[in-house]
Design an enzyme around this catalytic site. Structure first.
Site, PDB file in Angstrom:
ATOM      1  N   LYS A 220       0.577  -1.074   0.066  1.00  9.55           N
ATOM      2  CA  LYS A 220       0.186  -0.315   0.519  1.00  9.55           C
ATOM      3  C   LYS A 220       1.060   1.283  -0.199  1.00  9.55           C
ATOM      4  O   LYS A 220       1.624   1.609   1.204  1.00  9.55           O
ATOM      5  CB  LYS A 220      -0.758   0.169   1.284  1.00  9.55           C
ATOM      6  CG  LYS A 220      -1.372   1.147   1.244  1.00  9.55           C
ATOM      7  CD  LYS A 220      -2.846   0.717   2.472  1.00  9.55           C
ATOM      8  CE  LYS A 220      -3.645   2.179   2.555  1.00  9.55           C
ATOM      9  NZ  LYS A 220      -5.254   2.150   3.432  1.00  9.55           N
ATOM     10  N   LYS A 273      -2.029  -1.558  -4.252  1.00  5.64           N
ATOM     11  CA  LYS A 273      -3.179  -0.216  -4.482  1.00  5.64           C
ATOM     12  C   LYS A 273      -1.957   1.003  -4.585  1.00  5.64           C
ATOM     13  O   LYS A 273      -0.910   0.111  -3.717  1.00  5.64           O
ATOM     14  CB  LYS A 273      -3.904  -0.426  -3.191  1.00  5.64           C
ATOM     15  CG  LYS A 273      -3.447   0.051  -1.902  1.00  5.64           C
ATOM     16  CD  LYS A 273      -4.795   0.158  -0.756  1.00  5.64           C
ATOM     17  CE  LYS A 273      -5.319   1.198  -0.354  1.00  5.64           C
ATOM     18  NZ  LYS A 273      -6.890   1.633   0.322  1.00  5.64           N
ATOM     19  N   SER A 299     -10.198   5.410  -5.488  1.00  7.54           N
ATOM     20  CA  SER A 299     -10.844   6.378  -4.943  1.00  7.54           C
ATOM     21  C   SER A 299     -10.269   6.818  -6.590  1.00  7.54           C
ATOM     22  O   SER A 299     -11.165   8.496  -7.224  1.00  7.54           O
ATOM     23  CB  SER A 299     -11.669   6.688  -3.538  1.00  7.54           C
ATOM     24  OG  SER A 299      -9.742   7.291  -3.816  1.00  7.54           O
TER      25      SER A 299
HETATM   26  C1  PBG Z   1      -8.037   2.866   5.268  1.00  5.50           C
HETATM   27  C2  PBG Z   1      -8.068   2.724   3.394  1.00  5.50           C
HETATM   28  C3  PBG Z   1      -7.959   3.927   2.730  1.00  5.50           C
HETATM   29  C4  PBG Z   1      -7.749   3.668   1.525  1.00  5.50           C
HETATM   30  C5  PBG Z   1      -9.130   2.135   2.371  1.00  5.50           C
HETATM   31  N1  PBG Z   1      -8.540   2.007   3.522  1.00  5.50           N
HETATM   32  C6  PBG Z   1      -6.890   5.558   2.978  1.00  5.50           C
HETATM   33  C7  PBG Z   1      -5.953   5.846   3.356  1.00  5.50           C
HETATM   34  O1  PBG Z   1      -5.059   4.769   3.346  1.00  5.50           O
HETATM   35  O2  PBG Z   1      -5.525   6.615   3.732  1.00  5.50           O
HETATM   36  C8  PBG Z   1      -8.422   3.945   0.707  1.00  5.50           C
HETATM   37  C9  PBG Z   1      -9.151   4.166  -0.769  1.00  5.50           C
HETATM   38  C10 PBG Z   1      -9.631   4.045  -1.654  1.00  5.50           C
HETATM   39  O3  PBG Z   1      -8.631   5.440  -1.991  1.00  5.50           O
HETATM   40  O4  PBG Z   1     -10.206   4.120  -2.692  1.00  5.50           O
HETATM   41  N2  PBG Z   1      -6.521   3.015   5.948  1.00  5.50           N
END
Ligand code: PBG
Length: 354
Positions: A220, A273, A299
């Site tokens: 991530k 991701k 997103s």
């Molecule tokens: C929570 C989380 C996030 C996303 C999924 N779980 C946001 C982040 O890490 O700030 C992002 C998902 C998306 O952007 O669609 N930690």
């Protein structure tokens, strides 16, 4: 209809010093018609490959659209049955659940409400499990950022502002156990704390929940593509950023290391991701592990396409499909995407399922 029996004839050439040589190897033969292209297509995208994210907001009385994500809504628990029924009818059977707290629900430094057995995610899991049984795959996003008052994915050390790894683990584990007890098939820790996969695996086993799997967000990146999500989940960090725990965009070997650690710690599948910016990592993961690889088209990827389409600059359905196919081509088994219903409709139409 194209007449495939007519051979192409070359126009006479003038002004060239030598005749252009005629190829004998012609890849275009395999592209001459739709049925030929389908016959040799290497990548398939089916509704069963898709995971649809749901934002569950128990404090709402009706659905609330997320302005930065056209077509995406925060949903009260009572509306879930209707939404899930519609999506299941399209052949999408997997869901990723996020909880959204209302402004008047207090958050605290440790995000205790992430483990609330009466919170939005637990309520949603119980309802969906009771209504749909084993027909659906329910994956709970396990993180603290939507529940901490500072918006970080772990507790913050006083003075230094450091995000405390080991303190986060106990809270994440408690959240995972609550989600599993409420009916999750899988918990998906998205916090990027070291050791969380093992911590969650052990906590689930200790709670007699060994049938519940752990699917960590293994790779991530600290990505700017998560912006719209933080509107949807009310989870933006109130100070600083997430770069001391999420990965540096410049690194590949680090991604391989994270994947390996999660496998060693007992992961059942691996999430990568964001999606499109990580095609190289997805391909790398596909080569280096036999576990299922799941790509999350996040997103910002979704909203970019929708925003361009709203300006008439892109054909949103076609671009969403191309993005999804590219993720599959890179090696992803399954995709988490906000475009899941649209993609499922397209796949059904292409298969003649209407
Ligand atoms: C929570 C989380 C996030 C996303 C999924 N779980 C946001 C982040 O890490 O700030 C992002 C998902 C998306 O952007 O669609 N930690």
């Amino acid at each position: 209809m194209a007449d495939l029996s007519t051979p192409a004839t070359a126009a006479p050439l003038t002004g060239l010093r030598r005749a252009v040589s005629v190829p004998t190897v012609r890849p275009r033969r395999l592209r001459r018609s739709g049925p030929i292209r389908d016959l040799v297509a290497e990548t398939l995208l089916l509704p069963q490959h898709l995971i649809y994210p749901l934002f569950v907001a128990d404090h709402l009385v009706e659905a609330r659209p997320v302005p930065s994500m056209p077509g995406v809504q925060q949903l009260p628990v009572w509306m879930l049955e209707e939404v899930v029924t519609e999506v299941v009818t399209l052949g999408v059977r997997s869901f990723l659940l996020f909880g959204v707290l209302g402004d008047d629900t207090p958050k605290d430094p440790h995000g205790h409400r992430a483990a609330d057995g009466e919170g939005p995610v637990a309520n949603a899991l119980r309802l969906l499990r009771a209504r749909f049984g084993a027909e659906v795959v329910l994956i709970a996003d396990t993180c603290l950022c939507g529940y901490t008052d500072h918006g970080h994915c772990g507790p913050v050390a006083e003075g230094t502002g450091e995000i405390l790894n080991d303190d986060a683990l106990a809270h994440l584990a408690a959240a995972a156990v609550a989600q599993a007890q409420a009916g999750a098939d899988f918990v998906a820790p998205s916090d990027m704390m070291d050791g969380r996969t093992r911590a969650l695996r052990e906590a689930l086993d200790d709670a007699n929940l060994s049938h519940v799997g752990v699917i960590p967000y293994s790779v991530k990146y600290a990505s700017s593509f998560y912006g719209p999500f933080r509107d949807a989940a009310h989870s933006a960090p109130q100070f600083g950023d997430r770069r001391t725990y999420q990965m540096d965009v410049r690194n590949t070997r680090e991604a391989v290391r994270e994947l390996r650690l999660d496998i060693e710690e007992g992961a059942d599948a691996l999430i990568i991701k964001p999606g499109l910016p990580c095609l190289d990592i997805i391909a790398r993961a596909r080569q280096s592990t036999d576990l299922p690889v799941i790509a999350y088209s996040v997103s910002g990827e979704y909203s970019m396409v929708e925003a361009a389409a709203a300006n008439g600059w892109l054909d949103a359905p076609a671009v969403h499909r191309e993005m999804a196919l590219s993720l599959r081509r890179a090696g992803a088994d399954a995709l988490i995407t906000y475009a899941a219903p649209l993609l499922a409709r397209q796949s059904r139409a292409l298969l003649g399922l209407g």
